[in-house]
Design an enzyme around this catalytic site. Structure first.
Site, mmCIF file in Angstrom:
data_model
loop_
_atom_site.group_PDB
_atom_site.id
_atom_site.type_symbol
_atom_site.label_atom_id
_atom_site.label_comp_id
_atom_site.label_asym_id
_atom_site.label_seq_id
_atom_site.Cartn_x
_atom_site.Cartn_y
_atom_site.Cartn_z
ATOM 1 N N CYS A 50 0.891 -1.341 0.074
ATOM 2 C CA CYS A 50 -0.030 0.042 -0.096
ATOM 3 C C CYS A 50 0.991 1.228 0.122
ATOM 4 C CB CYS A 50 -0.997 0.028 1.033
ATOM 5 S SG CYS A 50 -0.049 -0.264 2.712
ATOM 6 N N ASN A 51 2.052 1.219 0.303
ATOM 7 C CA ASN A 51 2.929 2.257 0.635
ATOM 8 C C ASN A 51 4.043 2.400 -0.580
ATOM 9 O OD1 ASN A 51 1.694 3.525 2.690
ATOM 10 N ND2 ASN A 51 3.080 2.339 4.181
ATOM 11 N N ARG A 52 4.237 1.498 -1.513
ATOM 12 C CA ARG A 52 5.127 1.356 -2.620
ATOM 13 C C ARG A 52 4.792 0.464 -3.696
ATOM 14 N NH1 ARG A 52 9.527 1.975 -0.471
ATOM 15 N NH2 ARG A 52 9.036 2.168 1.564
ATOM 16 N N HIS A 93 19.239 1.074 -1.974
ATOM 17 C CA HIS A 93 17.655 1.295 -1.434
ATOM 18 C C HIS A 93 16.893 0.071 -1.168
ATOM 19 C CE1 HIS A 93 13.975 2.990 -2.194
ATOM 20 N NE2 HIS A 93 13.391 1.851 -2.775
ATOM 21 N N THR A 109 8.245 -3.566 10.669
ATOM 22 C CA THR A 109 8.807 -4.971 10.400
ATOM 23 C C THR A 109 7.957 -5.581 9.382
ATOM 24 O OG1 THR A 109 7.612 -6.003 12.137
ATOM 25 C CG2 THR A 109 10.077 -5.544 12.651
ATOM 26 N N ALA A 184 -17.890 4.075 22.169
ATOM 27 C CA ALA A 184 -17.639 3.133 20.910
ATOM 28 C C ALA A 184 -16.709 3.906 19.749
ATOM 29 C CB ALA A 184 -18.664 2.816 20.460
ATOM 30 N N GLY A 185 -15.851 4.695 20.237
ATOM 31 C CA GLY A 185 -14.952 5.520 19.309
ATOM 32 C C GLY A 185 -14.093 4.732 18.341
ATOM 33 N N MET A 187 -10.730 4.924 17.910
ATOM 34 C CA MET A 187 -9.631 4.796 18.285
ATOM 35 C C MET A 187 -9.520 3.929 19.508
ATOM 36 S SD MET A 187 -7.002 8.012 18.830
ATOM 37 C CE MET A 187 -5.481 7.738 19.305
ATOM 38 N N SER A 188 -10.704 4.025 20.197
ATOM 39 C CA SER A 188 -10.572 2.872 21.481
ATOM 40 C C SER A 188 -10.994 1.453 20.867
ATOM 41 C CB SER A 188 -11.697 3.430 22.506
ATOM 42 O OG SER A 188 -13.069 3.124 21.817
#
Lengths: 344, 259
Positions: A50-52, A93, A109, A184-185, A187-188
């Site tokens: 997803c990042n590269r 690289h 990792t 019930a957020g 982040m929690s």
């Protein structure tokens, strides 16, 4: 025969660009076979996360062949922010990538496994040869070496992982720990999922909207209770994650003290993610209760991130030595690009 | 130098090295590999066993006849109990902090002038020997409870104040430490109870003063257990009690050593 690395990552291309070039894992064997059959390419590995999106290729003229193949496959026109590294710089690289130095979360990792999977796919598709086999197999050794001899992966860098680390330093094994969510957020929920991933069981959800509590409890294989009923659960709970939208404090010493007597010395860990805070700070003065609010958790994560940043120079020195030990992949003598692309 | 004394010097060196290794790792904020500290402690323990074996063979009895031997025996019992409890409850770092106490006890023993001399052979009889041996093993358990208590207090303070994560990461979980304190006090109290019972089986009872002192030590630890059982003692109080409670066995050893 030159080896080239061409690609883009989170540091030089936004997600709108990266998603246009992403390879689904089921398409990778065909894609890498197609790439290696191009004129000028004899070996190829595609790393797509997803990042590269990075393509490692060896051949007579791999760089233009890779770019034209990409443009044709994804019907690209105009300039794209590809980075290019050749030979030793490509090796540098790749070593930095597998060591987690070029990751969004420095030192993570997961990338090590992702690169290993990409190489394994290419190897089983028969698109790797002497050069890329040597390069990738050496990169895995370097990745391990960097992790073992530096502190680049030590500590936790996110609120969720800090919460897990602290819980383990309070309870040890998390298999028997019981977690209660107040509110019930999102982040929690993520925090509770992190604890669950380490074995925490018996999730209890309490929310002012009971329907939302039921929904979240079902998602986490837990149990929903009415909001008024949470104080009765404290005696049976080990970790409380609070993130209600209340404008005042919800948990007070009066809620905790009677429960502690029934806990027979078992500690209580309270994570207060809410702003304004849900938990009266006086709760932290009760023996056996450990209260962490969002600032405390962020501060620990920030310290770890800063410490990891300080380790970059040591990691790069190891990578430099390892590239030197590969006669086939010597870096360019002057003006070698940095193997990592971290935002300033 | 006699072989038994040489074995004890070597053991003392191993304990010092084990503690030095841990302090060095902690001060550099590096991950503490547990096996070097464990191996150093094991090496020290092996040397202690060799000493006790040689001395015991020469004396024809358990070697707890002089202050020098008493201190060595307590140190040996403490390390033995660490191997029985520390490894079972994955409190590996407890071993690293057991090493300095073992080092202090050993050094004190070696500094005693009579440490080189071999006492006269004598057979005190089964019950006196049991009383002394069990009491000293109980002291070993209390010493280890003291170490676990101190570690608990450090870890608890750091976790409460939200700082020192570098150190927090290396110390055992607070809950494991509080369980270790409880179990070691319970173990020590049971063993000491057996030691006291053995004293009452002796043909010639020990002096009243000595018995009163042993009863006082027993009462402190039994009171901690009783309070915890009936009222529920907070782990912090239990840790303080275990840390300060060990002063009494230390005083009793000091009295014996000064004789």
């Amino acid at each position: 025969m030159p080896v080239v690395c061409l690609g883009l990552s989170h540091s030089n291309a936004p997600v709108e660009v990266r998603e246009r070039l992403a390879f689904a894992s089921r398409d990778l064997p065909d894609a890498v076979a197609s790439l290696s059959s191009q004129q000028g390419i004899s070996e190829a590995v595609i790393v797509s996360t997803c990042n590269r999106i990075e393509i490692y290729a060896a051949g007579d003229s791999p760089s233009p062949a890779v770019e034209s193949w990409l443009r044709l496959r994804f019907q690209l026109d105009g300039d794209l922010p590809f980075f290019r590294h050749t030979d030793g710089d490509a090796a540098s690289h790749l070593f930095a990538v597998v060591s987690g130095l070029d990751s969004m979360v420095l030192g993570e990792t997961e990338i090590f496994g992702q690169v290993k999977d990409a190489y394994s796919t290419a190897h089983s598709s028969g698109t790797t040869g002497r050069l890329l086999n040597k390069l990738f197999q050496h990169s895995f050794r370097v990745g391990k070496m960097v992790r073992n001899s530096t502190d680049i992966q030590r500590g936790s860098t996110s609120v969720g992982s800090v919460a897990v680390e602290l819980a383990e330093k309070i309870f040890g094994d998390l298999k028997e720990t019981r977690v209660m969510l107040l509110g019930a957020g999102d982040m929690s929920r993520r925090c509770a999922q992190s604890l669950q991933s380490r074995g925490a069981s018996a999730i209890v959800v309490s929310n002012r909207s009971y329907d939302r509590a039921v929904e979240l409890a079902a998602e986490m294989s837990g149990r929903a209770i009415l909001f008024d009923a949470w104080p009765a659960e404290v005696a049976e709970t080990d970790v409380i994650i609070s993130s209600t939208a209340a404008p005042h404090t919800v948990i007070h010493p009066d809620h905790v003290l009677p429960a502690l007597r029934r806990r027979r010395g078992r500690p209580l860990f309270i994570i207060d993610i809410a702003v304004p805070r849900d938990v009266d700070p006086a709760v932290n003065n009760i023996p056996g209760v450990y209260l962490y609010d969002i600032d405390a958790l962020e501060s620990i994560a920030g310290e770890t991130r800063a410490r990891r940043e300080q380790e970059i120079a040591r990691c790069l020195a190891i990578i430099k030595d390892q590239v030197r030990s590969l006669p086939l992949f010597q870096p360019s003598p002057d003006g070698a690009p940095s193997p990592i692309h971290r935002p300033a | 130098m006699s072989p038994d004394r040489a074995a004890l010097f070597t053991a003392t060196g191993f304990f010092l090295a084990g503690f030095g290794y841990t302090v060095r790792s902690l001060s550099r904020g590096k991950p503490t590999a547990t096996w070097p500290a464990f191996l150093l402690l094991l090496a020290g323990f092996s040397c202690q066993c060799a000493f006790l074996l040689w001395r015991g063979r020469d004396l024809g009895r358990c070697p707890i006849t002089t202050p020098f031997e008493l201190l060595t025996f307590v140190s040996w019992a403490m390390v033995l109990l660490y191997f029985l409890t520390g490894t079972a409850y994955r409190l590996s770092l407890l071993g690293a902090f057991t090493a300095p106490l073992a080092f202090v006890l050993q050094s004190t023993a070696l500094l005693k002038p009579e440490s080189a001399a071999l006492p006269a052979r004598s057979r005190p009889g089964f019950w006196p020997e049991m009383h002394a041996t069990l009491s000293l093993i109980a002291y070993g358990a209390f010493a280890l409870a003291c170490v676990a208590g101190i570690l608990y207090l450090i870890q608890d303070r750091l976790l409460k104040r939200h700082r020192g994560m570098q150190v927090v990461r290396h110390l055992p979980p607070v809950h494991h430490l509080s369980q270790a304190v409880h179990r070691l006090i319970l173990t020590g109290t049971i063993i000491l109870s057996s030691g006291i019972l053995a004293a009452y089986q002796m043909p010639n009872r020990p002096p009243v003063g000595k018995l009163a002192f042993v009863w006082a030590i027993w009462s402190i630890y039994a009171a901690i257990l009783a309070y915890d059982h009936w009222r529920g003692m907070s782990p912090r109080k239990a840790a303080w009690a275990a840390s300060l409670g060990f002063l009494l066995p230390i005083i009793s050893l000091w009295v014996v050593v000064r004789r």
